[in-house]
Design a protein around this motif. Structure first.
Motif, PDB file in Angstrom:
ATOM      1  N   GLU A 132      -8.748   4.480   4.697  1.00  0.00           N
ATOM      2  CA  GLU A 132      -9.397   5.107   3.396  1.00  0.00           C
ATOM      3  C   GLU A 132     -10.287   6.524   3.864  1.00  0.00           C
ATOM      4  OE1 GLU A 132     -11.454   2.331   1.209  1.00  0.00           O
ATOM      5  OE2 GLU A 132     -12.550   3.799  -0.002  1.00  0.00           O
ATOM      6  N   GLY A 179      -2.001  -4.436   3.452  1.00  0.00           N
ATOM      7  CA  GLY A 179      -0.821  -4.106   2.531  1.00  0.00           C
ATOM      8  C   GLY A 179       0.061  -3.446   3.186  1.00  0.00           C
ATOM      9  N   SER A 216       1.049  -1.265   0.153  1.00  0.00           N
ATOM     10  CA  SER A 216       0.041   0.085   0.008  1.00  0.00           C
ATOM     11  C   SER A 216       0.829   1.004  -0.128  1.00  0.00           C
ATOM     12  CB  SER A 216      -0.792   0.125   1.298  1.00  0.00           C
ATOM     13  OG  SER A 216      -1.566  -1.221   1.251  1.00  0.00           O
ATOM     14  N   ALA A 260      -8.931  -0.520   7.947  1.00  0.00           N
ATOM     15  CA  ALA A 260      -8.731  -0.078   6.575  1.00  0.00           C
ATOM     16  C   ALA A 260      -9.932   1.065   6.251  1.00  0.00           C
ATOM     17  CB  ALA A 260      -9.218  -1.351   5.704  1.00  0.00           C
TER      18      ALA A 260
END
Ligand code: MG
Length: 381
Positions: free
Chosen positions: A267, A95, A17, A263
């Protein structure tokens, strides 16, 4: 084709990521070294940690029970391995840099003294006027100062990012370790995996030791949630297997909630780099608002019903007496310590040197040292 360091670094750049920590951009080691041809810098750190003396000693250090209470309970080594497994699940799903997470989680308890948290409290009390004691700061001292592997440098000479991850609280940070930054996401994952692993295995160990029963747990929201989950998934499981499956479901649900919630938070925050994640006002790796309170309730239960149980209090009282008398004996006569720690007194002061020596002991070594001083008739070796 050979996967050498360079290809692995390219793979990191391609696959991780954007907010992950990359080994190629590491801030490096205190004593500069040539890069390894095959391993990334974090792979090299991980290997050094696994081969350290402090890592092997984790096998004989208490998690909650002292080593002679039974063979099936967690030790600090098996706790560490379980925490690593949980941490890698988090890291791969988000990630993040799984190797960095693995290295920091393997190292997170290297500075833990004998006799678990009670041992830590005792050392902190004994060191009150000389800077105190915290196991995670001691983990950094262990990898920076106390381990020996080279004539050229002290400690393990690990990458900055691994060392940085060991200091959790702003008050512990300073100098190179910016106190204004949050821990890296990899460090946040390590911290969350540590508590997820211990809540799960302490629940299992407490049940195994009959310190509390399933009946005691039935009112906990998380127990109800895990039971409902199991009844949906495996309605036919019964007996002791069912208890085991409920405990495992708690672990599974905790991991899933942490991953999904973190996550979402990453985000929602529009995080595009590792540094942006660190500049946030609060951590990004945490439970959701409906799951978090259930975890806190479980923690309160374990604290009251397990960690402060009279059987553990007895062990703690014994540990406190042993560590205090050992510490005072070395204070009076530092020549009772190995020469290396006598010399260390000159460099860091007598209290800190004794604290380093005692913190490095395993439970059984501390018990043997205690017997040597105070129970000479029982001298075994
Ligand atoms: Mg731990």
């Amino acid at each position: 084709m050979l996967w050498d360091r360079q290809r692995k670094e390219e793979r990191e750049a391609r696959d991780l990521s954007p907010f992950a920590t990359h080994s190629r951009t590491s801030r490096g080691r205190v004593s500069p070294e040539e890069p390894d041809s095959l391993r990334t810098s974090f792979e090299r750190d991980r290997d050094r940690i696994i081969h350290s003396t402090a890592f092997r000693r984790l096998e004989y250090k208490t998690q909650v029970f002292v080593f002679h209470e039974g063979d099936a309970y967690r030790t600090r080594l098996t706790h560490t391995l379980e925490a690593v497994q949980v941490a890698r699940s988090f890291a791969s799903a988000l990630g993040l840099n799984e190797t960095l997470v693995e290295a920091v989680t393997l190292a997170h308890d290297l500075g833990h003294p004998p006799f678990g948290h009670r041992g830590e409290d005792v050392l902190h009390g004994l060191m009150r006027s000389a800077g105190g004691f915290r196991h995670n700061m001691q983990s950094l001292r262990t990898v920076d100062l106390l381990e020996r592997r080279s004539e050229r440098y002290r400690g393990l000479n690990l990458s900055f990012e691994v060392r940085d991850a060991l200091l959790k609280r702003p008050a512990e940070r300073g100098g190179d370790f910016d106190p204004g930054l949050q821990p890296s996401l990899e460090a946040q994952v390590m911290d969350a995996a540590d508590s997820t692993a211990y809540l799960h295995h302490d629940l299992e160990d407490g049940l195994r030791a009959s310190i509390f029963t399933v009946h005691d747990l039935e009112d906990l929201a998380i127990w109800k949630r895990a039971t409902a989950h199991l009844e949906r998934k495996e309605p036919t499981v019964t007996g002791s297997t069912r208890v085991k499956r409920v405990v495992n479901s708690i672990l599974h649900l905790s991991i899933t909630d942490l991953i999904e919630n973190s996550a979402r938070a990453i985000e929602a925050g529009g995080i595009r780099s590792a540094l942006e994640a660190r500049r946030r006002a609060s951590k990004l790796v945490h439970h959701s608002s409906d799951f978090g309170p259930e975890i806190q309730e479980l923690h309160r239960f374990l604290y009251k019903r397990f960690y402060r149980h009279h059987r553990l209090n007895q062990m703690a009282a014994r540990a406190e007496r042993m560590l205090t008398l050992l510490f005072e004996s070395y204070l009076k006569d530092p020549t009772a310590m190995p020469p290396r720690f006598q010399e260390w007194c000159e460099e860091v002061g007598r209290e800190r040197a004794i604290c380093d020596y005692v913190a490095g002991m395993t439970d059984r070594y501390a018990e043997e040292e205690y017997a040597r001083f105070f129970l000479p008739g029982r001298l075994q070796r």
